[in-house]
Design a protein around this motif. Structure first.
Motif, mmCIF file in Angstrom:
data_model
loop_
_atom_site.group_PDB
_atom_site.id
_atom_site.type_symbol
_atom_site.label_atom_id
_atom_site.label_comp_id
_atom_site.label_asym_id
_atom_site.label_seq_id
_atom_site.Cartn_x
_atom_site.Cartn_y
_atom_site.Cartn_z
ATOM 1 N N ARG A 235 0.827 -1.217 0.000
ATOM 2 C CA ARG A 235 0.000 0.000 0.000
ATOM 3 C C ARG A 235 0.853 1.257 0.000
ATOM 4 O O ARG A 235 0.319 2.361 0.121
ATOM 5 C CB ARG A 235 -0.922 -0.001 1.223
ATOM 6 C CG ARG A 235 -2.336 -0.491 0.949
ATOM 7 C CD ARG A 235 -2.397 -1.887 0.424
ATOM 8 N NE ARG A 235 -3.755 -2.281 0.029
ATOM 9 C CZ ARG A 235 -4.033 -3.483 -0.475
ATOM 10 N NH1 ARG A 235 -3.093 -4.373 -0.670
ATOM 11 N NH2 ARG A 235 -5.275 -3.772 -0.823
ATOM 12 N N VAL A 236 2.155 1.112 -0.135
ATOM 13 C CA VAL A 236 3.040 2.269 -0.182
ATOM 14 C C VAL A 236 4.310 1.858 -0.926
ATOM 15 O O VAL A 236 4.692 0.674 -0.929
ATOM 16 C CB VAL A 236 3.384 2.765 1.244
ATOM 17 C CG1 VAL A 236 4.316 1.797 1.960
ATOM 18 C CG2 VAL A 236 4.019 4.148 1.228
ATOM 19 N N HIS A 237 4.951 2.813 -1.566
ATOM 20 C CA HIS A 237 6.222 2.563 -2.230
ATOM 21 C C HIS A 237 7.331 2.549 -1.186
ATOM 22 O O HIS A 237 7.275 3.291 -0.194
ATOM 23 C CB HIS A 237 6.483 3.653 -3.272
ATOM 24 C CG HIS A 237 7.632 3.366 -4.182
ATOM 25 N ND1 HIS A 237 8.949 3.616 -3.837
ATOM 26 C CD2 HIS A 237 7.666 2.834 -5.440
ATOM 27 C CE1 HIS A 237 9.743 3.272 -4.834
ATOM 28 N NE2 HIS A 237 8.993 2.789 -5.814
ATOM 29 N N ARG A 238 8.317 1.745 -1.403
ATOM 30 C CA ARG A 238 9.442 1.644 -0.468
ATOM 31 C C ARG A 238 10.030 3.012 -0.156
ATOM 32 O O ARG A 238 10.358 3.314 1.010
ATOM 33 C CB ARG A 238 10.525 0.731 -1.072
ATOM 34 C CG ARG A 238 11.923 0.843 -0.427
ATOM 35 C CD ARG A 238 11.948 0.207 0.923
ATOM 36 N NE ARG A 238 13.254 0.305 1.551
ATOM 37 C CZ ARG A 238 13.585 1.177 2.501
ATOM 38 N NH1 ARG A 238 12.693 2.049 2.951
ATOM 39 N NH2 ARG A 238 14.782 1.180 3.038
ATOM 40 N N ASP A 239 10.161 3.873 -1.150
ATOM 41 C CA ASP A 239 10.802 5.172 -0.952
ATOM 42 C C ASP A 239 9.975 6.116 -0.090
ATOM 43 O O ASP A 239 10.491 7.138 0.370
ATOM 44 C CB ASP A 239 11.076 5.837 -2.298
ATOM 45 C CG ASP A 239 12.123 5.095 -3.120
ATOM 46 O OD1 ASP A 239 12.831 4.254 -2.541
ATOM 47 O OD2 ASP A 239 12.214 5.355 -4.333
ATOM 48 N N THR A 270 5.597 5.847 -6.261
ATOM 49 C CA THR A 270 6.090 6.756 -5.234
ATOM 50 C C THR A 270 5.302 8.055 -5.269
ATOM 51 O O THR A 270 4.836 8.471 -6.331
ATOM 52 C CB THR A 270 7.594 7.029 -5.412
ATOM 53 O OG1 THR A 270 8.068 7.814 -4.318
ATOM 54 C CG2 THR A 270 7.873 7.760 -6.698
ATOM 55 N N ARG A 271 5.118 8.648 -4.098
ATOM 56 C CA ARG A 271 4.357 9.894 -4.019
ATOM 57 C C ARG A 271 5.181 11.060 -4.559
ATOM 58 O O ARG A 271 6.387 11.087 -4.452
ATOM 59 C CB ARG A 271 3.952 10.183 -2.566
ATOM 60 C CG ARG A 271 2.949 9.184 -2.009
ATOM 61 C CD ARG A 271 2.324 9.702 -0.733
ATOM 62 N NE ARG A 271 3.277 9.755 0.362
ATOM 63 C CZ ARG A 271 3.440 8.771 1.266
ATOM 64 N NH1 ARG A 271 2.701 7.672 1.186
ATOM 65 N NH2 ARG A 271 4.317 8.881 2.233
#
Length: 271
Positions: A235-239, A270-271
């Motif tokens: 639910r989120v990018h690693r970065d 990524t956001r």
């Protein structure tokens, strides 16, 4: 039934109730709101939870002749469409009216809780991968309920149709599963997992420290438990996490980690 299972089922109920409260008052248009999962609306997310709870209850009851027949039907359907039967089931159920879908999910939730409590001590239930204990199944259902609820909140909150719940220490179930599925994450990518165990040390929403693995491990992961749970459910990018990996193996794991069964997902941008 163990105290551990009973506590887990209580947390599963609380997580489900939270999502229920967010969607129960929505009209049909709001239920059709797209979520971050491509092609899945709010209705599809809830339909998937309802269907999976139903199937998990069937698996838990497979020790009886009637239960075995019902479970075998599910397995045959999966064999007939291994890549698409889960999505197909979710989209079919999502066509129900909001009231009918909520009623179906409510029935499925109760059936699952009852079925898991009734599995004889020491026995495991079949699943699409290795057999699972009732506690393992409850943990998996918690993880999915939490993760799919996040998708619903991500869809509804920007529209002012819901508020995002504050993270709770119930997510320890997701964190634990994320750690336990380390080697599975490698196998999904046809990679050999490292022989060395990692040390994972996370800070819970309440400020507690949760830790897994040997203290002397040279490969470590530290940071927010919430970010770790977001990562292992993709639910989120690693970065976009605060997680710190020490060691190349630990860093690589964070790029492939997944706590859910099935093939690797595309993850999030990524956001």
């Amino acid at each position: 039934m163990s105290d551990l299972l009973e506590a887990l089922l209580g947390d599963l109920r609380a997580e489900g109730d939270q999502l229920w409260s967010a969607v129960a008052g929505l009209d049909a248009e709001a239920w059709a709101t797209p979520t971050p999962a491509p092609g899945w609306s709010v209705a599809t997310q809830v339909a998937h939870l309802a269907w999976t709870d139903e199937v998990a209850a069937l698996a838990a009851r497979s020790g009886t002749p009637e239960g075995k027949a019902a479970w075998d039907d599910v397995v045959l359907a999966a064999i007939g469409d291994p890549e698409g039967f889960v999505d197909t089931s979710a989209h079919e159920a999502a066509r129900l009216t909001p009231q009918a879908l909520l009623a179906r999910w409510g029935t499925a939730r109760e059936a699952l809780t009852t079925a898991l409590r009734e599995v004889p001590a020491g026995e495991k239930m079949p699943w699409f991968g290795p057999p699972m204990s009732p506690t393992s199944m409850g943990t998996a259902r918690f993880m999915e309920t939490w993760a799919h609820a996040l998708d619903v909140y991500d869809a509804l909150v920007p529209l002012g149709l819901a508020t995002r719940p504050e993270p709770s220490d119930r997510i320890r179930h997701v964190a634990h599963l994320g750690v336990r599925t380390r080697d599975f994450s490698y196998s999904v990518h046809a990679e050999q997992p490292p022989a060395e165990q990692f040390r994972v040390q996370l800070v819970s929403p309440s400020g507690e420290t949760w830790a897994w693995g040997p203290e002397e491990a040279t490969q470590t992961v530290t940071g927010s438990a919430y970010d770790f749970c977001l990562l292992v459910t993709q639910r989120v990018h690693r970065d976009d996490t605060d997680l710190v990996a020490t060691g190349a193996d630990a860093e690589h794991w964070l790029t492939i980690a997944q706590a859910f069964a099935g093939p690797a997902g595309p993850g999030r941008e990524t956001r």
